[in-house]
Scaffold this motif. Structure first.
Motif, PDB file in Angstrom:
ATOM      1  N   GLY A 161       8.579  -7.538   2.724  1.00 52.19           N
ATOM      2  CA  GLY A 161       7.301  -7.248   2.090  1.00 52.19           C
ATOM      3  C   GLY A 161       6.098  -7.638   2.913  1.00 52.19           C
ATOM      4  N   VAL A 162       6.041  -8.910   3.351  1.00 52.49           N
ATOM      5  CA  VAL A 162       4.908  -9.362   4.171  1.00 52.49           C
ATOM      6  C   VAL A 162       4.843  -8.550   5.457  1.00 52.49           C
ATOM      7  N   GLY A 163       5.980  -8.409   6.116  1.00 51.15           N
ATOM      8  CA  GLY A 163       6.011  -7.704   7.389  1.00 51.15           C
ATOM      9  C   GLY A 163       5.580  -6.258   7.282  1.00 51.15           C
ATOM     10  N   SER A 164       6.087  -5.553   6.260  1.00 57.16           N
ATOM     11  CA  SER A 164       5.756  -4.138   6.104  1.00 57.16           C
ATOM     12  C   SER A 164       4.261  -3.933   5.901  1.00 57.16           C
ATOM     13  N   VAL A 165       3.658  -4.731   5.020  1.00 58.46           N
ATOM     14  CA  VAL A 165       2.225  -4.575   4.759  1.00 58.46           C
ATOM     15  C   VAL A 165       1.412  -5.006   5.974  1.00 58.46           C
ATOM     16  N   ALA A 166       1.838  -6.084   6.646  1.00 58.10           N
ATOM     17  CA  ALA A 166       1.112  -6.532   7.835  1.00 58.10           C
ATOM     18  C   ALA A 166       1.090  -5.448   8.909  1.00 58.10           C
ATOM     19  N   ILE A 167       2.214  -4.790   9.116  1.00 59.85           N
ATOM     20  CA  ILE A 167       2.275  -3.721  10.116  1.00 59.85           C
ATOM     21  C   ILE A 167       1.307  -2.600   9.754  1.00 59.85           C
ATOM     22  N   ALA A 168       1.323  -2.190   8.477  1.00 58.46           N
ATOM     23  CA  ALA A 168       0.461  -1.095   8.042  1.00 58.46           C
ATOM     24  C   ALA A 168      -1.016  -1.443   8.223  1.00 58.46           C
ATOM     25  N   ILE A 169      -1.395  -2.671   7.880  1.00 52.13           N
ATOM     26  CA  ILE A 169      -2.795  -3.091   8.028  1.00 52.13           C
ATOM     27  C   ILE A 169      -3.192  -3.150   9.495  1.00 52.13           C
ATOM     28  N   LEU A 170      -2.375  -3.840  10.296  1.00 48.99           N
ATOM     29  CA  LEU A 170      -2.702  -4.003  11.716  1.00 48.99           C
ATOM     30  C   LEU A 170      -2.806  -2.661  12.422  1.00 48.99           C
ATOM     31  N   ALA A 171      -1.876  -1.742  12.094  1.00 47.18           N
ATOM     32  CA  ALA A 171      -1.905  -0.422  12.728  1.00 47.18           C
ATOM     33  C   ALA A 171      -3.182   0.328  12.368  1.00 47.18           C
ATOM     34  N   LYS A 172      -3.604   0.246  11.087  1.00 46.34           N
ATOM     35  CA  LYS A 172      -4.832   0.936  10.681  1.00 46.34           C
ATOM     36  C   LYS A 172      -6.051   0.349  11.373  1.00 46.34           C
ATOM     37  N   ARG A 279      -9.527 -15.100  -1.730  1.00 50.35           N
ATOM     38  CA  ARG A 279      -8.740 -14.127  -2.496  1.00 50.35           C
ATOM     39  C   ARG A 279      -9.553 -12.852  -2.722  1.00 50.35           C
ATOM     40  N   ARG A 280     -10.783 -13.026  -3.142  1.00 43.97           N
ATOM     41  CA  ARG A 280     -11.624 -11.850  -3.388  1.00 43.97           C
ATOM     42  C   ARG A 280     -11.838 -11.055  -2.101  1.00 43.97           C
ATOM     43  N   GLU A 281     -12.064 -11.781  -0.993  1.00 48.58           N
ATOM     44  CA  GLU A 281     -12.243 -11.099   0.290  1.00 48.58           C
ATOM     45  C   GLU A 281     -10.982 -10.338   0.679  1.00 48.58           C
ATOM     46  N   ALA A 282      -9.811 -10.965   0.476  1.00 53.85           N
ATOM     47  CA  ALA A 282      -8.547 -10.318   0.834  1.00 53.85           C
ATOM     48  C   ALA A 282      -8.342  -9.030   0.045  1.00 53.85           C
ATOM     49  N   TRP A 283      -8.637  -9.046  -1.259  1.00 60.89           N
ATOM     50  CA  TRP A 283      -8.447  -7.846  -2.074  1.00 60.89           C
ATOM     51  C   TRP A 283      -9.454  -6.762  -1.716  1.00 60.89           C
ATOM     52  N   LYS A 284     -10.674  -7.133  -1.351  1.00 62.24           N
ATOM     53  CA  LYS A 284     -11.634  -6.128  -0.871  1.00 62.24           C
ATOM     54  C   LYS A 284     -11.147  -5.495   0.428  1.00 62.24           C
ATOM     55  N   ARG A 285     -10.614  -6.324   1.306  1.00 54.78           N
ATOM     56  CA  ARG A 285     -10.090  -5.812   2.575  1.00 54.78           C
ATOM     57  C   ARG A 285      -8.881  -4.910   2.355  1.00 54.78           C
ATOM     58  N   LEU A 286      -8.018  -5.280   1.407  1.00 55.06           N
ATOM     59  CA  LEU A 286      -6.849  -4.451   1.119  1.00 55.06           C
ATOM     60  C   LEU A 286      -7.262  -3.067   0.625  1.00 55.06           C
ATOM     61  N   GLU A 287      -8.316  -3.021  -0.184  1.00 51.28           N
ATOM     62  CA  GLU A 287      -8.811  -1.727  -0.670  1.00 51.28           C
ATOM     63  C   GLU A 287      -9.272  -0.856   0.491  1.00 51.28           C
ATOM     64  N   LYS A 288      -9.819  -1.478   1.518  1.00 52.43           N
ATOM     65  CA  LYS A 288     -10.398  -0.742   2.647  1.00 52.43           C
ATOM     66  C   LYS A 288      -9.416  -0.508   3.786  1.00 52.43           C
ATOM     67  N   ASP A 289      -8.554  -1.492   4.049  1.00 51.89           N
ATOM     68  CA  ASP A 289      -7.778  -1.490   5.291  1.00 51.89           C
ATOM     69  C   ASP A 289      -6.287  -1.234   5.128  1.00 51.89           C
ATOM     70  N   LEU A 290      -5.834  -0.930   3.916  1.00 50.99           N
ATOM     71  CA  LEU A 290      -4.420  -0.609   3.715  1.00 50.99           C
ATOM     72  C   LEU A 290      -4.294   0.845   3.303  1.00 50.99           C
ATOM     73  N   ASP A 291      -3.491   1.585   4.047  1.00 47.05           N
ATOM     74  CA  ASP A 291      -3.232   2.999   3.752  1.00 47.05           C
ATOM     75  C   ASP A 291      -2.306   3.070   2.543  1.00 47.05           C
ATOM     76  N   LEU A 292      -2.811   3.586   1.415  1.00 45.48           N
ATOM     77  CA  LEU A 292      -2.011   3.621   0.184  1.00 45.48           C
ATOM     78  C   LEU A 292      -0.835   4.590   0.286  1.00 45.48           C
ATOM     79  N   GLN A 293      -0.924   5.571   1.166  1.00 50.90           N
ATOM     80  CA  GLN A 293       0.226   6.460   1.367  1.00 50.90           C
ATOM     81  C   GLN A 293       1.371   5.707   2.045  1.00 50.90           C
ATOM     82  N   LYS A 294       1.028   4.836   3.001  1.00 49.74           N
ATOM     83  CA  LYS A 294       2.055   4.003   3.631  1.00 49.74           C
ATOM     84  C   LYS A 294       2.604   2.995   2.627  1.00 49.74           C
ATOM     85  N   LEU A 295       1.737   2.472   1.757  1.00 46.03           N
ATOM     86  CA  LEU A 295       2.189   1.552   0.718  1.00 46.03           C
ATOM     87  C   LEU A 295       3.193   2.236  -0.191  1.00 46.03           C
ATOM     88  N   ALA A 296       2.911   3.475  -0.583  1.00 48.72           N
ATOM     89  CA  ALA A 296       3.832   4.215  -1.445  1.00 48.72           C
ATOM     90  C   ALA A 296       5.178   4.437  -0.766  1.00 48.72           C
TER      91      ALA A 296
END
Length: 328
Positions: A161-172, A279-296
């Motif tokens: 879980g951590v690794g998969s999301v980290a890869i998606a964020i870093l790549a974006k 925490r609030r900063e992390a969730w704002k960043r997730l909204e912006k920097d995580l590809d939801l298609q990759k998350l799906a």
């Protein structure tokens, strides 16, 4: 409702047992916000709690589950009102405070984060504590000053879980990402998330040199033990590693050489008691920097009755990506 369904862990002389039960709402713990839970998730810590593989749970009986996405049902907290969409990660949920694998939770309103408008409840738990922790790791590397121009970033436990999301964020964000995994058959999955190179975890296993050849500018580690020690020994001058997990062990059998000869920094990432501002900063960043298609693409869904088997699989290292738990 007077009672609701919950995954409850009890303790007996033979150990701990988890079972789906009817739970009386009157037995919820103190808190100033009551939340109707829509989704939860399965993290490695949840697996340890449900299987009894580690003493995660501190009181019994305990409703398991360390995070949720839901809707405020009632509140006496000044920041929250009925209908608000919220997320909770950590704060002892599922450990010392009745947790998320239930249709309701009563919690301290100071623990809640408003769910970003661009992230639905299901996606919020596809992210979950694992993804929120991954974002905290990336933020730590950025604060250190690492950029895509600094060089590649290595991510261990890459198919988890951590690794998969980290890869998606870093790549974006434009980083070159080296994914470390013991499941080499997951190479296509990891490259689909944005990894540019795949490294067999055997290369980071076993005793390593105090200093090895410099291979990456930084890293995200969810494994610990010899894997982390070897990562540090291979980090470039002035680099940094963000450590957030212990799937491989709590020990760190390395040396001070990377720190005092290469100026490498090791950042410890705690998601449980992390201050609300981060925490609030992390969730704002997730909204912006995580590809939801990759998350799906990395997410599967289960129900409460499927939790025991999911817990067994995540502890055994058989889970790829993220699992969301639909509540009710």
């Amino acid at each position: 409702m007077a009672t609701f369904k919950a995954m409850v862990i009890d303790k007996s002389e033979s150990g701990t047992q988890a079972a789906l039960k009817d739970f009386d709402e009157a037995n919820l713990m103190d808190g100033d916000v009551t939340v109707r839970i829509d989704y939860s998730t399965v993290n490695y810590k949840d697996g340890l709690a449900l299987t009894g593989k580690a003493p995660v749970v501190r009181r019994f009986p305990m409703i398991a589950g360390i995070d949720f996405a839901g809707t405020v049902e009632s509140s006496s907290h000044p920041d929250w009102k009925a209908g608000d969409k919220v997320v909770l990660n950590g704060w002892g949920l599922g450990e010392t405070h009745l947790g998320a694998y239930a249709e309701k939770a009563r919690v301290n309103g100071d623990w809640l984060v408003r769910r970003p408008d661009g992230i639905g409840a299901r996606d919020a738990m596809a992210i979950g504590t694992a993804g929120y922790t991954a974002m905290l790791c990336v933020m730590a590397l950025e604060r250190h000053g690492l950029t895509p121009q600094s060089g590649p970033i290595v991510v261990t436990g890459a198919a988890g879980g951590v690794g998969s999301v980290a890869i998606a964020i870093l790549a974006k964000l434009g980083f070159q990402v080296i994914a470390v995994t013991g499941r080499t058959g997951e190479a296509d999955y990891l490259k689909g998330l944005g990894a540019t190179d795949i490294l067999d975890r055997k290369e980071l296993a076993g005793p390593g040199k105090p200093l090895a050849k410099e291979r990456w500018a930084g890293g995200v580690d969810a494994v610990g033990s010899t894997t982390l020690a070897n990562m540090l020994s291979m980090t470039r001058y002035g680099g940094a590693v963000a450590a957030c997990g212990l799937a491989g062990g709590m020990d760190l059998p390395g040396s001070v050489a990377p720190f005092i000869l290469r100026g490498v920094c090791l950042y410890g990432i705690d998601s449980v008691m992390c201050p609300i501002g981060k925490r609030r900063e992390a969730w704002k960043r997730l909204e912006k920097d995580l590809d939801l298609q990759k998350l799906a693409a990395m997410t599967t869904e289960i129900g409460l009755t499927d939790l025991p088997e999911a817990a067994r699989r995540i502890v055994a290292g058989e889970v790829r990506g993220r699992i969301v738990v639909k509540i009710g």
